[in-house]
Design a protein around this motif. Structure first.
Motif, PDB file in Angstrom:
ATOM      1  N   VAL A  99       0.804  -1.222   0.000  1.00  0.00           N
ATOM      2  CA  VAL A  99       0.000   0.000   0.000  1.00  0.00           C
ATOM      3  C   VAL A  99       0.838   1.272   0.000  1.00  0.00           C
ATOM      4  CG1 VAL A  99      -2.009  -1.082   1.062  1.00  0.00           C
ATOM      5  CG2 VAL A  99      -0.258  -0.037   2.515  1.00  0.00           C
ATOM      6  N   GLY A 100       2.155   1.153   0.112  1.00  0.00           N
ATOM      7  CA  GLY A 100       2.961   2.361   0.148  1.00  0.00           C
ATOM      8  C   GLY A 100       4.426   2.103  -0.103  1.00  0.00           C
ATOM      9  N   ILE A 101       5.159   3.207  -0.215  1.00  0.00           N
ATOM     10  CA  ILE A 101       6.604   3.150  -0.417  1.00  0.00           C
ATOM     11  C   ILE A 101       7.262   4.218   0.440  1.00  0.00           C
ATOM     12  CG2 ILE A 101       6.492   4.666  -2.448  1.00  0.00           C
ATOM     13  CD1 ILE A 101       8.872   3.001  -3.581  1.00  0.00           C
ATOM     14  N   GLY A 102       8.392   3.879   1.018  1.00  0.00           N
ATOM     15  CA  GLY A 102       9.151   4.818   1.835  1.00  0.00           C
ATOM     16  C   GLY A 102      10.435   5.223   1.141  1.00  0.00           C
ATOM     17  N   LEU A 103      10.603   6.522   0.962  1.00  0.00           N
ATOM     18  CA  LEU A 103      11.792   7.085   0.314  1.00  0.00           C
ATOM     19  C   LEU A 103      12.170   8.393   0.988  1.00  0.00           C
ATOM     20  CD1 LEU A 103      10.697   6.882  -3.434  1.00  0.00           C
ATOM     21  CD2 LEU A 103      12.579   5.624  -2.443  1.00  0.00           C
ATOM     22  N   PHE A 104      13.447   8.632   1.143  1.00  0.00           N
ATOM     23  CA  PHE A 104      13.947   9.910   1.641  1.00  0.00           C
ATOM     24  C   PHE A 104      13.233  10.380   2.914  1.00  0.00           C
ATOM     25  CE2 PHE A 104      15.000  10.057  -2.940  1.00  0.00           C
ATOM     26  CZ  PHE A 104      16.377  10.188  -2.830  1.00  0.00           C
ATOM     27  N   GLY A 105      12.971   9.459   3.833  1.00  0.00           N
ATOM     28  CA  GLY A 105      12.389   9.814   5.121  1.00  0.00           C
ATOM     29  C   GLY A 105      10.880   9.985   5.125  1.00  0.00           C
ATOM     30  N   LYS A 106      10.227   9.769   4.010  1.00  0.00           N
ATOM     31  CA  LYS A 106       8.774   9.917   3.921  1.00  0.00           C
ATOM     32  C   LYS A 106       8.159   8.603   3.457  1.00  0.00           C
ATOM     33  CE  LYS A 106       8.450  14.796   3.307  1.00  0.00           C
ATOM     34  NZ  LYS A 106       8.248  15.271   4.613  1.00  0.00           N
ATOM     35  N   VAL A 107       6.894   8.395   3.858  1.00  0.00           N
ATOM     36  CA  VAL A 107       6.145   7.225   3.398  1.00  0.00           C
ATOM     37  C   VAL A 107       4.963   7.724   2.593  1.00  0.00           C
ATOM     38  CG1 VAL A 107       4.855   5.187   4.091  1.00  0.00           C
ATOM     39  CG2 VAL A 107       6.861   5.870   5.398  1.00  0.00           C
ATOM     40  N   PHE A 108       4.852   7.234   1.374  1.00  0.00           N
ATOM     41  CA  PHE A 108       3.779   7.629   0.477  1.00  0.00           C
ATOM     42  C   PHE A 108       2.806   6.459   0.357  1.00  0.00           C
ATOM     43  CE2 PHE A 108       7.696   9.759  -0.726  1.00  0.00           C
ATOM     44  CZ  PHE A 108       7.307  11.088  -0.689  1.00  0.00           C
ATOM     45  N   ILE A 109       1.558   6.704   0.748  1.00  0.00           N
ATOM     46  CA  ILE A 109       0.524   5.678   0.720  1.00  0.00           C
ATOM     47  C   ILE A 109      -0.298   5.840  -0.560  1.00  0.00           C
ATOM     48  CG2 ILE A 109      -1.507   4.749   1.912  1.00  0.00           C
ATOM     49  CD1 ILE A 109       1.120   4.281   3.411  1.00  0.00           C
ATOM     50  N   ALA A 110      -0.586   4.730  -1.205  1.00  0.00           N
ATOM     51  CA  ALA A 110      -1.371   4.752  -2.446  1.00  0.00           C
ATOM     52  C   ALA A 110      -2.782   5.273  -2.180  1.00  0.00           C
ATOM     53  CB  ALA A 110      -1.440   3.350  -3.041  1.00  0.00           C
ATOM     54  N   PRO A 111      -3.286   6.144  -3.037  1.00  0.00           N
ATOM     55  CA  PRO A 111      -4.642   6.678  -2.845  1.00  0.00           C
ATOM     56  C   PRO A 111      -5.728   5.609  -2.946  1.00  0.00           C
ATOM     57  CG  PRO A 111      -3.668   7.513  -4.886  1.00  0.00           C
ATOM     58  CD  PRO A 111      -2.620   6.724  -4.190  1.00  0.00           C
ATOM     59  N   GLN A 112      -5.413   4.473  -3.542  1.00  0.00           N
ATOM     60  CA  GLN A 112      -6.387   3.397  -3.653  1.00  0.00           C
ATOM     61  C   GLN A 112      -6.779   2.846  -2.288  1.00  0.00           C
ATOM     62  OE1 GLN A 112      -3.613   3.620  -5.433  1.00  0.00           O
ATOM     63  NE2 GLN A 112      -4.172   3.493  -7.584  1.00  0.00           N
ATOM     64  N   LEU A 113      -5.928   2.988  -1.282  1.00  0.00           N
ATOM     65  CA  LEU A 113      -6.255   2.512   0.059  1.00  0.00           C
ATOM     66  C   LEU A 113      -7.466   3.266   0.601  1.00  0.00           C
ATOM     67  CD1 LEU A 113      -5.611   0.765   2.547  1.00  0.00           C
ATOM     68  CD2 LEU A 113      -4.110   2.606   3.320  1.00  0.00           C
ATOM     69  N   LYS A 114      -7.454   4.591   0.481  1.00  0.00           N
ATOM     70  CA  LYS A 114      -8.590   5.391   0.959  1.00  0.00           C
ATOM     71  C   LYS A 114      -9.857   5.072   0.166  1.00  0.00           C
ATOM     72  CE  LYS A 114      -7.770   9.747   2.265  1.00  0.00           C
ATOM     73  NZ  LYS A 114      -7.262  11.135   2.211  1.00  0.00           N
ATOM     74  N   THR A 115      -9.723   4.909  -1.128  1.00  0.00           N
ATOM     75  CA  THR A 115     -10.870   4.594  -1.970  1.00  0.00           C
ATOM     76  C   THR A 115     -11.474   3.246  -1.573  1.00  0.00           C
ATOM     77  OG1 THR A 115      -9.842   5.812  -3.782  1.00  0.00           O
ATOM     78  CG2 THR A 115     -11.632   4.309  -4.356  1.00  0.00           C
ATOM     79  N   THR A 116     -10.629   2.263  -1.329  1.00  0.00           N
ATOM     80  CA  THR A 116     -11.102   0.937  -0.939  1.00  0.00           C
ATOM     81  C   THR A 116     -11.820   0.980   0.400  1.00  0.00           C
ATOM     82  OG1 THR A 116      -9.271  -0.074  -2.139  1.00  0.00           O
ATOM     83  CG2 THR A 116     -10.378  -1.441  -0.504  1.00  0.00           C
ATOM     84  N   ILE A 117     -11.279   1.734   1.348  1.00  0.00           N
ATOM     85  CA  ILE A 117     -11.916   1.858   2.662  1.00  0.00           C
ATOM     86  C   ILE A 117     -13.293   2.496   2.524  1.00  0.00           C
ATOM     87  CG2 ILE A 117     -11.776   3.062   4.886  1.00  0.00           C
ATOM     88  CD1 ILE A 117      -8.709   2.671   4.655  1.00  0.00           C
ATOM     89  N   LYS A 118     -13.372   3.571   1.758  1.00  0.00           N
ATOM     90  CA  LYS A 118     -14.657   4.255   1.559  1.00  0.00           C
ATOM     91  C   LYS A 118     -15.671   3.342   0.875  1.00  0.00           C
ATOM     92  CE  LYS A 118     -12.738   8.899   1.337  1.00  0.00           C
ATOM     93  NZ  LYS A 118     -12.519  10.070   0.491  1.00  0.00           N
ATOM     94  N   ASP A 119     -15.226   2.594  -0.131  1.00  0.00           N
ATOM     95  CA  ASP A 119     -16.125   1.672  -0.823  1.00  0.00           C
ATOM     96  C   ASP A 119     -16.649   0.599   0.120  1.00  0.00           C
ATOM     97  OD1 ASP A 119     -15.756   3.092  -3.154  1.00  0.00           O
ATOM     98  OD2 ASP A 119     -14.327   1.661  -4.019  1.00  0.00           O
ATOM     99  N   ASN A 120     -15.768   0.077   0.974  1.00  0.00           N
ATOM    100  CA  ASN A 120     -16.186  -0.947   1.931  1.00  0.00           C
ATOM    101  C   ASN A 120     -17.186  -0.401   2.937  1.00  0.00           C
ATOM    102  OD1 ASN A 120     -14.697  -3.024   0.815  1.00  0.00           O
ATOM    103  ND2 ASN A 120     -12.927  -2.649   2.103  1.00  0.00           N
ATOM    104  N   ILE A 121     -17.017   0.824   3.376  1.00  0.00           N
ATOM    105  CA  ILE A 121     -17.964   1.433   4.315  1.00  0.00           C
ATOM    106  C   ILE A 121     -19.322   1.592   3.637  1.00  0.00           C
ATOM    107  CG2 ILE A 121     -18.525   3.559   5.565  1.00  0.00           C
ATOM    108  CD1 ILE A 121     -15.505   3.838   6.111  1.00  0.00           C
ATOM    109  N   GLN A 122     -19.304   2.059   2.399  1.00  0.00           N
ATOM    110  CA  GLN A 122     -20.563   2.248   1.679  1.00  0.00           C
ATOM    111  C   GLN A 122     -21.299   0.931   1.472  1.00  0.00           C
ATOM    112  OE1 GLN A 122     -19.566   4.445  -1.852  1.00  0.00           O
ATOM    113  NE2 GLN A 122     -18.879   6.223  -0.693  1.00  0.00           N
ATOM    114  N   GLN A 123     -20.563  -0.126   1.167  1.00  0.00           N
ATOM    115  CA  GLN A 123     -21.203  -1.434   0.993  1.00  0.00           C
ATOM    116  C   GLN A 123     -21.758  -1.948   2.316  1.00  0.00           C
ATOM    117  OE1 GLN A 123     -18.320  -4.046  -0.768  1.00  0.00           O
ATOM    118  NE2 GLN A 123     -18.589  -3.193  -2.812  1.00  0.00           N
TER     119      GLN A 123
END
Length: 126
Positions: A99-123
């Protein structure tokens, strides 16, 4: 020859910097927790505006969400270390997702994670 040597020095320094700043497990966990909390908060706002928020969820604030999410994140988030970068993995049941990648001291999370969570809540709320 000088250009090749300069390129080699820059390449080595970049690799060394990436190695020094590769984020640890705690940063990966915090990034996933933040993404999940944001997705839940955004969905709560959307449901409130639509007037379809269940009464039980009206009292949830971000501190309560953090308390609920922390144990899940601590158990299900792992970090794959590749020396100069790292990948965030989220294990839910039998499924394991990057769900993410860590580079240069930061972790970048894929936006699909938030979309999947929202879709699951709606269902779930249908």
């Amino acid at each position: 020859m000088k250009k090749w040597f300069a390129f080699l020095i820059i390449f080595i320094l970049t690799g060394f910097t990436m190695w020094l700043t590769n984020p640890g497990q705690d940063k990966h966990e915090k990034a996933v927790a933040k993404a999940i909390t944001e997705a839940l908060s955004e969905e709560k706002v959307r449901l409130t505006e639509a007037g379809s928020l269940p009464p039980m969820l009206k009292e949830l604030n971000e501190d309560m969400l953090d308390m609920m999410i922390s144990p899940l994140v601590n158990q299900s988030v792992t970090r794959e270390d590749y020396v100069v970068y790292s990948l965030t993995r989220l294990k839910l049941g039998a499924e394991d997702h990057r769900v993410g990648i860590g580079l240069f001291g930061k972790v970048f999370i894929a936006p699909q994670l938030k979309t999947t969570i929202k879709d699951n809540i709606q269902q779930y709320l249908k």
